[in-house]
Design a protein around this motif. Structure first.
Motif, PDB file in Angstrom:
ATOM      1  N   TRP A   1      46.757  44.006  31.778  1.00  0.00           N
ATOM      2  CA  TRP A   1      47.345  42.570  31.857  1.00  0.00           C
ATOM      3  C   TRP A   1      47.282  42.201  33.609  1.00  0.00           C
ATOM      4  CZ3 TRP A   1      48.065  38.166  30.214  1.00  0.00           C
ATOM      5  CH2 TRP A   1      48.730  37.351  31.052  1.00  0.00           C
ATOM      6  N   ARG A   2      47.585  42.987  34.469  1.00  0.00           N
ATOM      7  CA  ARG A   2      47.771  42.702  35.810  1.00  0.00           C
ATOM      8  C   ARG A   2      46.244  42.597  36.340  1.00  0.00           C
ATOM      9  NH1 ARG A   2      52.238  47.060  37.237  1.00  0.00           N
ATOM     10  NH2 ARG A   2      54.255  45.592  36.801  1.00  0.00           N
ATOM     11  N   ALA A   3      44.956  43.192  35.757  1.00  0.00           N
ATOM     12  CA  ALA A   3      43.752  43.031  36.286  1.00  0.00           C
ATOM     13  C   ALA A   3      43.392  41.695  35.765  1.00  0.00           C
ATOM     14  CB  ALA A   3      42.805  44.298  35.736  1.00  0.00           C
ATOM     15  N   PHE A   4      43.532  41.482  34.676  1.00  0.00           N
ATOM     16  CA  PHE A   4      43.271  40.061  33.969  1.00  0.00           C
ATOM     17  C   PHE A   4      43.644  38.831  34.681  1.00  0.00           C
ATOM     18  CE2 PHE A   4      43.802  37.056  30.656  1.00  0.00           C
ATOM     19  CZ  PHE A   4      42.618  36.523  30.428  1.00  0.00           C
ATOM     20  N   ALA A   5      45.049  38.946  34.932  1.00  0.00           N
ATOM     21  CA  ALA A   5      45.845  37.933  35.540  1.00  0.00           C
ATOM     22  C   ALA A   5      45.515  37.718  36.782  1.00  0.00           C
ATOM     23  CB  ALA A   5      47.433  38.369  35.446  1.00  0.00           C
ATOM     24  N   GLN A   6      45.113  38.796  37.767  1.00  0.00           N
ATOM     25  CA  GLN A   6      44.406  38.575  38.840  1.00  0.00           C
ATOM     26  C   GLN A   6      43.041  37.873  38.953  1.00  0.00           C
ATOM     27  OE1 GLN A   6      44.804  42.481  40.557  1.00  0.00           O
ATOM     28  NE2 GLN A   6      46.547  42.246  41.827  1.00  0.00           N
ATOM     29  N   ALA A   7      42.328  38.193  37.989  1.00  0.00           N
ATOM     30  CA  ALA A   7      40.873  37.848  37.933  1.00  0.00           C
ATOM     31  C   ALA A   7      41.207  36.167  37.467  1.00  0.00           C
ATOM     32  CB  ALA A   7      40.124  38.421  36.874  1.00  0.00           C
ATOM     33  N   VAL A   8      41.796  35.871  36.603  1.00  0.00           N
ATOM     34  CA  VAL A   8      42.186  34.258  36.449  1.00  0.00           C
ATOM     35  C   VAL A   8      42.736  33.625  37.512  1.00  0.00           C
ATOM     36  CG1 VAL A   8      43.655  32.743  34.818  1.00  0.00           C
ATOM     37  CG2 VAL A   8      42.338  35.068  33.981  1.00  0.00           C
ATOM     38  N   ASP A   9      43.837  34.349  38.070  1.00  0.00           N
ATOM     39  CA  ASP A   9      44.203  33.574  39.396  1.00  0.00           C
ATOM     40  C   ASP A   9      43.110  33.211  40.561  1.00  0.00           C
ATOM     41  OD1 ASP A   9      46.717  33.469  38.278  1.00  0.00           O
ATOM     42  OD2 ASP A   9      47.522  35.440  39.292  1.00  0.00           O
ATOM     43  N   ALA A  10      42.246  34.190  40.538  1.00  0.00           N
ATOM     44  CA  ALA A  10      41.254  34.207  41.531  1.00  0.00           C
ATOM     45  C   ALA A  10      40.443  33.029  41.131  1.00  0.00           C
ATOM     46  CB  ALA A  10      40.482  35.537  41.681  1.00  0.00           C
ATOM     47  N   LEU A  11      39.963  32.938  39.823  1.00  0.00           N
ATOM     48  CA  LEU A  11      39.101  31.897  39.359  1.00  0.00           C
ATOM     49  C   LEU A  11      39.945  30.638  39.662  1.00  0.00           C
ATOM     50  CD1 LEU A  11      37.488  33.738  36.175  1.00  0.00           C
ATOM     51  CD2 LEU A  11      36.365  32.948  38.395  1.00  0.00           C
ATOM     52  N   VAL A  12      41.059  30.502  39.314  1.00  0.00           N
ATOM     53  CA  VAL A  12      41.685  29.118  39.149  1.00  0.00           C
ATOM     54  C   VAL A  12      41.764  28.684  40.651  1.00  0.00           C
ATOM     55  CG1 VAL A  12      43.910  27.919  38.768  1.00  0.00           C
ATOM     56  CG2 VAL A  12      42.867  29.483  36.981  1.00  0.00           C
ATOM     57  N   ALA A  13      42.233  29.863  41.642  1.00  0.00           N
ATOM     58  CA  ALA A  13      42.439  29.430  42.886  1.00  0.00           C
ATOM     59  C   ALA A  13      41.027  29.183  43.637  1.00  0.00           C
ATOM     60  CB  ALA A  13      42.771  30.402  43.716  1.00  0.00           C
ATOM     61  N   GLY A  14      39.975  29.769  43.196  1.00  0.00           N
ATOM     62  CA  GLY A  14      38.827  29.270  43.570  1.00  0.00           C
ATOM     63  C   GLY A  14      38.172  28.086  43.396  1.00  0.00           C
ATOM     64  N   THR A  15      38.514  27.685  42.208  1.00  0.00           N
ATOM     65  CA  THR A  15      38.182  26.149  41.626  1.00  0.00           C
ATOM     66  C   THR A  15      39.173  25.269  42.301  1.00  0.00           C
ATOM     67  OG1 THR A  15      37.495  27.248  39.538  1.00  0.00           O
ATOM     68  CG2 THR A  15      38.281  24.688  39.271  1.00  0.00           C
ATOM     69  N   ALA A  16      40.328  25.531  42.448  1.00  0.00           N
ATOM     70  CA  ALA A  16      41.219  24.859  43.471  1.00  0.00           C
ATOM     71  C   ALA A  16      40.823  24.591  44.809  1.00  0.00           C
ATOM     72  CB  ALA A  16      42.629  25.283  43.192  1.00  0.00           C
ATOM     73  N   ALA A  17      40.390  25.536  45.216  1.00  0.00           N
ATOM     74  CA  ALA A  17      39.856  25.500  46.672  1.00  0.00           C
ATOM     75  C   ALA A  17      38.537  24.576  46.875  1.00  0.00           C
ATOM     76  CB  ALA A  17      39.701  26.850  47.246  1.00  0.00           C
ATOM     77  N   ALA A  18      37.813  24.989  45.866  1.00  0.00           N
ATOM     78  CA  ALA A  18      36.463  24.147  45.910  1.00  0.00           C
ATOM     79  C   ALA A  18      36.588  22.596  45.681  1.00  0.00           C
ATOM     80  CB  ALA A  18      35.452  24.819  44.506  1.00  0.00           C
ATOM     81  N   ARG A  19      37.556  22.389  44.931  1.00  0.00           N
ATOM     82  CA  ARG A  19      37.670  20.867  44.616  1.00  0.00           C
ATOM     83  C   ARG A  19      38.409  20.485  45.764  1.00  0.00           C
ATOM     84  NH1 ARG A  19      41.334  20.107  39.529  1.00  0.00           N
ATOM     85  NH2 ARG A  19      39.746  21.013  38.607  1.00  0.00           N
ATOM     86  N   SER A  20      39.412  21.056  46.482  1.00  0.00           N
ATOM     87  CA  SER A  20      39.884  20.495  47.559  1.00  0.00           C
ATOM     88  C   SER A  20      39.052  20.588  48.847  1.00  0.00           C
ATOM     89  CB  SER A  20      41.173  21.469  48.379  1.00  0.00           C
ATOM     90  OG  SER A  20      42.138  21.777  47.198  1.00  0.00           O
ATOM     91  N   GLU A  21      37.989  21.318  48.908  1.00  0.00           N
ATOM     92  CA  GLU A  21      36.930  21.131  49.942  1.00  0.00           C
ATOM     93  C   GLU A  21      36.010  20.090  49.671  1.00  0.00           C
ATOM     94  OE1 GLU A  21      35.127  24.949  50.023  1.00  0.00           O
ATOM     95  OE2 GLU A  21      36.842  25.986  50.741  1.00  0.00           O
TER      96      GLU A  21
END
Length: 138
Positions: free
Chosen positions: A93-113
């Motif tokens: 669960w922790r590995a999965f949640a971290q991977a999802v968080d990273a993907l979502v954060a990357g999407t948010a960062a890409a959108r913001s940039e």
């Protein structure tokens, strides 16, 4: 109509949540259902079949406790297999949640940039570009 992501996520982590609750204290099914309802909004009807399955799988065992206010209650407790399953599922669960968080954060960062640069936001620009890298489109 497809189920919402909320329902799918709840179903996917329900067993892990039950194992985690039982790791803290032995409990009876209604109490487990009440805790899950308060924490993640899961209904009582989903607990009883899950508890039977977990017992069949050897993850939990039961014992009866006399009650002064009615019939004896069936309590559940983790077995050694249940504790091992909790440990393994927690790591997953922790590995999965971290991977999802990273993907979502990357999407948010890409959108913001992209927005900060004044460029229109294209849905394709927000997706994982590893497929492009595999095809050599970089």
């Amino acid at each position: 109509m497809p189920e919402s992501i909320d329902i799918q996520l709840k179903k996917g982590v329900l067993g892990l949540c039950v194992l985690a609750l039982l790791a803290r204290d032995d409990s009876y099914a209604y109490e487990i259902a009440s805790r899950l309802s308060d924490a993640i909004g899961m209904g009582e009807g989903t607990i009883y079949p899950l508890m039977r399955r977990m017992q069949t799988d050897g993850l939990v065992e039961t014992y009866l406790v006399e009650s002064s206010s009615g019939p004896s209650r069936k309590y559940y407790r983790l077995t050694a297999s249940g504790r091992a399953a909790l440990e393994g599922q927690t790591v997953e669960w922790r590995a999965f949640a971290q991977a999802v968080d990273a993907l979502v954060a990357g999407t948010a960062a890409a959108r913001s940039e992209t927005i900060a640069a004044g460029a229109p936001v294209e849905p394709a620009a927000l997706t994982d570009q590893s497929a492009d890298a595999q095809r050599g489109d970089e």
